[in-house]
Write a protein that holds these residues in place. Structure first.
Motif, mmCIF file in Angstrom:
data_model
loop_
_atom_site.group_PDB
_atom_site.id
_atom_site.type_symbol
_atom_site.label_atom_id
_atom_site.label_comp_id
_atom_site.label_asym_id
_atom_site.label_seq_id
_atom_site.Cartn_x
_atom_site.Cartn_y
_atom_site.Cartn_z
ATOM 1 N N TYR A 142 0.842 -1.020 0.156
ATOM 2 C CA TYR A 142 0.130 0.063 0.174
ATOM 3 C C TYR A 142 1.191 1.262 0.000
ATOM 4 C CZ TYR A 142 -3.668 3.057 1.186
ATOM 5 O OH TYR A 142 -4.499 4.490 1.095
ATOM 6 N N PRO A 143 0.672 2.221 -0.940
ATOM 7 C CA PRO A 143 -0.372 2.314 -1.960
ATOM 8 C C PRO A 143 0.169 1.134 -3.000
ATOM 9 C CG PRO A 143 0.954 4.189 -2.245
ATOM 10 C CD PRO A 143 1.408 3.255 -1.031
ATOM 11 N N THR A 144 -1.037 0.488 -3.622
ATOM 12 C CA THR A 144 -0.665 -0.575 -4.587
ATOM 13 C C THR A 144 0.160 -0.099 -5.965
ATOM 14 O OG1 THR A 144 -2.941 -0.198 -5.653
ATOM 15 C CG2 THR A 144 -2.845 -2.017 -4.047
ATOM 16 N N GLN A 145 -0.116 1.152 -6.043
ATOM 17 C CA GLN A 145 0.646 1.808 -7.211
ATOM 18 C C GLN A 145 2.360 1.891 -6.896
ATOM 19 O OE1 GLN A 145 -1.779 3.188 -5.454
ATOM 20 N NE2 GLN A 145 -2.743 4.739 -6.671
ATOM 21 N N HIS A 146 2.662 1.472 -5.781
ATOM 22 C CA HIS A 146 3.980 1.890 -5.420
ATOM 23 C C HIS A 146 4.867 0.372 -5.323
ATOM 24 C CE1 HIS A 146 3.807 6.158 -3.412
ATOM 25 N NE2 HIS A 146 3.740 5.872 -4.810
ATOM 26 N N ALA A 147 3.931 -0.593 -5.889
ATOM 27 C CA ALA A 147 4.729 -1.869 -6.011
ATOM 28 C C ALA A 147 5.960 -2.031 -6.702
ATOM 29 C CB ALA A 147 3.576 -2.947 -6.429
ATOM 30 N N ALA A 148 5.924 -1.222 -7.752
ATOM 31 C CA ALA A 148 7.231 -1.356 -8.533
ATOM 32 C C ALA A 148 8.466 -0.648 -7.657
ATOM 33 C CB ALA A 148 7.043 -0.808 -9.846
ATOM 34 N N LEU A 149 7.925 0.541 -7.153
ATOM 35 C CA LEU A 149 8.905 1.009 -6.231
ATOM 36 C C LEU A 149 9.500 0.532 -5.024
ATOM 37 C CD1 LEU A 149 10.476 3.725 -5.213
ATOM 38 C CD2 LEU A 149 8.400 4.439 -4.011
ATOM 39 N N PHE A 150 8.554 -0.426 -4.542
ATOM 40 C CA PHE A 150 8.945 -1.210 -3.272
ATOM 41 C C PHE A 150 9.766 -2.268 -3.746
ATOM 42 C CE2 PHE A 150 4.888 0.170 -0.731
ATOM 43 C CZ PHE A 150 5.447 1.426 -0.637
ATOM 44 N N LYS A 151 9.624 -2.782 -4.822
ATOM 45 C CA LYS A 151 10.264 -3.993 -5.451
ATOM 46 C C LYS A 151 11.952 -3.364 -5.811
ATOM 47 C CE LYS A 151 10.406 -7.005 -9.576
ATOM 48 N NZ LYS A 151 11.721 -6.728 -10.379
ATOM 49 N N GLU A 152 11.920 -2.188 -6.282
ATOM 50 C CA GLU A 152 13.244 -1.731 -6.542
ATOM 51 C C GLU A 152 13.898 -1.306 -5.355
ATOM 52 O OE1 GLU A 152 15.130 2.065 -9.341
ATOM 53 O OE2 GLU A 152 12.889 1.923 -9.152
ATOM 54 N N VAL A 153 13.330 -0.860 -4.256
ATOM 55 C CA VAL A 153 13.979 -0.577 -2.872
ATOM 56 C C VAL A 153 14.785 -2.156 -2.526
ATOM 57 C CG1 VAL A 153 13.234 -0.097 -0.521
ATOM 58 C CG2 VAL A 153 12.268 1.259 -2.124
ATOM 59 N N VAL A 154 13.797 -3.094 -2.531
ATOM 60 C CA VAL A 154 14.426 -4.447 -2.183
ATOM 61 C C VAL A 154 15.640 -4.739 -2.977
ATOM 62 C CG1 VAL A 154 14.155 -6.790 -1.953
ATOM 63 C CG2 VAL A 154 12.285 -5.225 -1.048
ATOM 64 N N GLU A 155 15.420 -4.815 -4.383
ATOM 65 C CA GLU A 155 16.586 -5.109 -5.341
ATOM 66 C C GLU A 155 17.841 -4.074 -5.170
ATOM 67 O OE1 GLU A 155 14.552 -4.794 -9.156
ATOM 68 O OE2 GLU A 155 13.803 -6.803 -8.901
ATOM 69 N N ALA A 156 17.709 -2.962 -4.552
ATOM 70 C CA ALA A 156 18.914 -2.137 -4.590
ATOM 71 C C ALA A 156 19.400 -2.140 -3.169
ATOM 72 C CB ALA A 156 18.406 -0.558 -4.773
ATOM 73 N N GLY A 157 19.007 -3.204 -2.235
ATOM 74 C CA GLY A 157 19.772 -3.400 -1.066
ATOM 75 C C GLY A 157 19.205 -2.669 0.032
ATOM 76 N N GLY A 158 17.914 -2.206 0.168
ATOM 77 C CA GLY A 158 17.178 -1.475 1.080
ATOM 78 C C GLY A 158 16.365 -2.675 1.419
ATOM 79 N N ALA A 159 15.308 -1.958 2.462
ATOM 80 C CA ALA A 159 14.200 -3.009 2.787
ATOM 81 C C ALA A 159 12.809 -2.515 3.223
ATOM 82 C CB ALA A 159 14.841 -3.285 4.261
ATOM 83 N N LEU A 160 11.999 -3.346 3.224
ATOM 84 C CA LEU A 160 10.553 -2.934 3.629
ATOM 85 C C LEU A 160 10.307 -3.468 5.018
ATOM 86 C CD1 LEU A 160 8.538 -4.165 0.434
ATOM 87 C CD2 LEU A 160 9.791 -2.123 0.612
ATOM 88 N N VAL A 161 9.865 -3.059 5.999
ATOM 89 C CA VAL A 161 9.764 -3.207 7.106
ATOM 90 C C VAL A 161 8.257 -3.110 7.918
ATOM 91 C CG1 VAL A 161 10.928 -3.067 9.407
ATOM 92 C CG2 VAL A 161 11.928 -2.194 7.579
ATOM 93 N N SER A 162 7.937 -4.120 8.754
ATOM 94 C CA SER A 162 6.485 -3.848 9.601
ATOM 95 C C SER A 162 6.731 -4.506 10.598
ATOM 96 C CB SER A 162 5.415 -4.389 8.403
ATOM 97 O OG SER A 162 4.115 -4.529 9.447
ATOM 98 N N GLU A 163 5.902 -4.095 11.653
ATOM 99 C CA GLU A 163 5.652 -4.784 12.932
ATOM 100 C C GLU A 163 4.871 -5.481 12.790
ATOM 101 O OE1 GLU A 163 4.285 -2.233 16.358
ATOM 102 O OE2 GLU A 163 3.908 -0.850 14.696
ATOM 103 N N HIS A 164 4.202 -5.796 11.584
ATOM 104 C CA HIS A 164 2.814 -6.528 11.789
ATOM 105 C C HIS A 164 3.137 -7.986 10.896
ATOM 106 C CE1 HIS A 164 0.516 -3.354 13.431
ATOM 107 N NE2 HIS A 164 0.797 -2.668 12.532
ATOM 108 N N GLU A 165 2.369 -8.912 10.966
ATOM 109 C CA GLU A 165 2.543 -10.193 10.404
ATOM 110 C C GLU A 165 2.309 -9.826 8.759
ATOM 111 O OE1 GLU A 165 3.332 -13.159 11.338
ATOM 112 O OE2 GLU A 165 2.931 -13.113 13.669
ATOM 113 N N TRP A 166 2.843 -10.786 7.935
ATOM 114 C CA TRP A 166 3.170 -10.521 6.594
ATOM 115 C C TRP A 166 1.876 -10.202 5.862
ATOM 116 C CZ3 TRP A 166 7.865 -10.096 6.020
ATOM 117 C CH2 TRP A 166 8.936 -11.010 6.482
ATOM 118 N N GLU A 167 0.678 -10.882 6.327
ATOM 119 C CA GLU A 167 -0.609 -10.790 5.566
ATOM 120 C C GLU A 167 -1.674 -9.674 6.014
ATOM 121 O OE1 GLU A 167 -1.190 -12.166 2.804
ATOM 122 O OE2 GLU A 167 0.784 -13.181 2.692
#
Length: 308
Positions: A111-136
């Motif tokens: 979320y937002p769904t439009q940022h899926a490509a951005l988040f994918k690029e973040v991970v591929e570039a050595g960054g991270a997505l983080v949450s305190e909540h379970e995956w789903e």
């Protein structure tokens, strides 16, 4: 799992030596962190946050200062939202620097769904997505306010680019102060709804970031010895003195074409016609000096570094 971001999945408990010490200092530190990507990116950096409905000025400032920090190897931290947050993440990626996105819900619920490509690029570039909540875990409004404490907690300082009153951005500043972290603020026009919260923070004692030098000084103070590469400025095409006056006026406040024409005639009536001004506006838009606002007015376009 449909639509989830690919990458290494890690669950960090507080007992894990890789759990960020900065977050452990929070009174309500998460028992677990759910991470997609590089766990090593979870280090104290600079949070850059701002309005979702950001103005061109706000988006430009988010890019400008995130890039200056990323060039020095500082991790850029934000919330992945539309507007200023996304521009900060993109600026870090443009400098090939890691960036951390704190998610409102679980990391598999983009979320937002439009940022899926951005988040994918973040991970591929050595960054991270983080949450305190379970995956789903599906995101809910209150979760975004909760995650703001994590953005502010991991950062040595939080840079507020644009913030209305009230706003989630303003609450991130509150969380930074609660965590005894520095709050830096980019001033905005007193007539801008999007800058009311930012300007109020300055009035209450936050550090104003009035130019590149002020920002660089705070970075040196906060992060100590930085990488020594010189921060380059984006080279500008030459402008005439009259053109610079018009650009400076647009930097101060958005103006309509009619207001710009009136100013041009007032300054140099012999050289300007309505047709000439319209041609100049089109040229300056093409060169990236000015941008058209949704309401029809024009404003100066803040570039990635250097003067607009």
């Amino acid at each position: 799992m449909e639509g989830a971001i690919a990458g290494e999945h890690t669950v960090l408990a507080q007992e894990d030596e890789r759990y960020p010490p900065a977050l452990l200092r929070l009174p309500d530190a998460p028992q677990k962190l759910f991470v997609i990507g590089n766990v090593g990116a979870l280090q104290e950096g600079l949070a850059v946050v701002g309005a979702r409905k950001a103005t061109p000025y706000g988006r430009g400032c988010a890019r400008r200062f995130a890039r200056r920090a990323a060039r020095r190897g500082i991790v850029i931290i934000s919330g992945g939202a539309r507007g200023c947050d996304a521009e900060a993440h993109r600026a870090a990626l443009a400098e090939h620097a890691p960036t951390v996105v704190f998610m409102g819900g679980g990391c598999h619920k983009v979320y937002p769904t439009q940022h899926a490509a951005l988040f994918k690029e973040v991970v591929e570039a050595g960054g991270a997505l983080v949450s305190e909540h379970e995956w789903e875990t599906s995101p809910r409004p209150f979760m975004f306010r909760m995650r703001n404490r994590l953005i502010a907690g991991l950062a040595k300082a939080t840079l507020i680019v644009e913030a209305g009153l009230p706003s989630g951005t303003f609450s991130t500043a509150d969380e930074a102060l609660r965590a005894n972290r520095d709050v830096l603020v980019v001033p905005g026009s007193i007539e801008s709804v999007q800058s009311r919260g930012a300007n109020r923070l300055i009035y209450q004692g936050a550090t104003p970031i009035v130019d590149d030098d002020a920002f660089d000084e705070r970075l040196c103070s906060l992060f100590g010895l930085l990488r020594q590469e010189e921060v380059t400025r984006i080279e500008e095409p030459p402008l005439t003195g009259m053109e610079r006056k018009l650009i400076d006026a647009l930097t101060a406040a958005p103006l309509s074409a009619e207001e710009l024409f009136s100013l041009a005639v007032q300054e140099d009536g012999q050289a300007w016609t309505a047709a000439a001004l319209n041609g100049w506006i089109a040229l300056m838009e093409t060169k990236g000096f000015i941008t058209r606002y949704p309401g029809g007015k024009y404003g100066a376009q803040v570039k990635g570094g250097g003067r607009p």
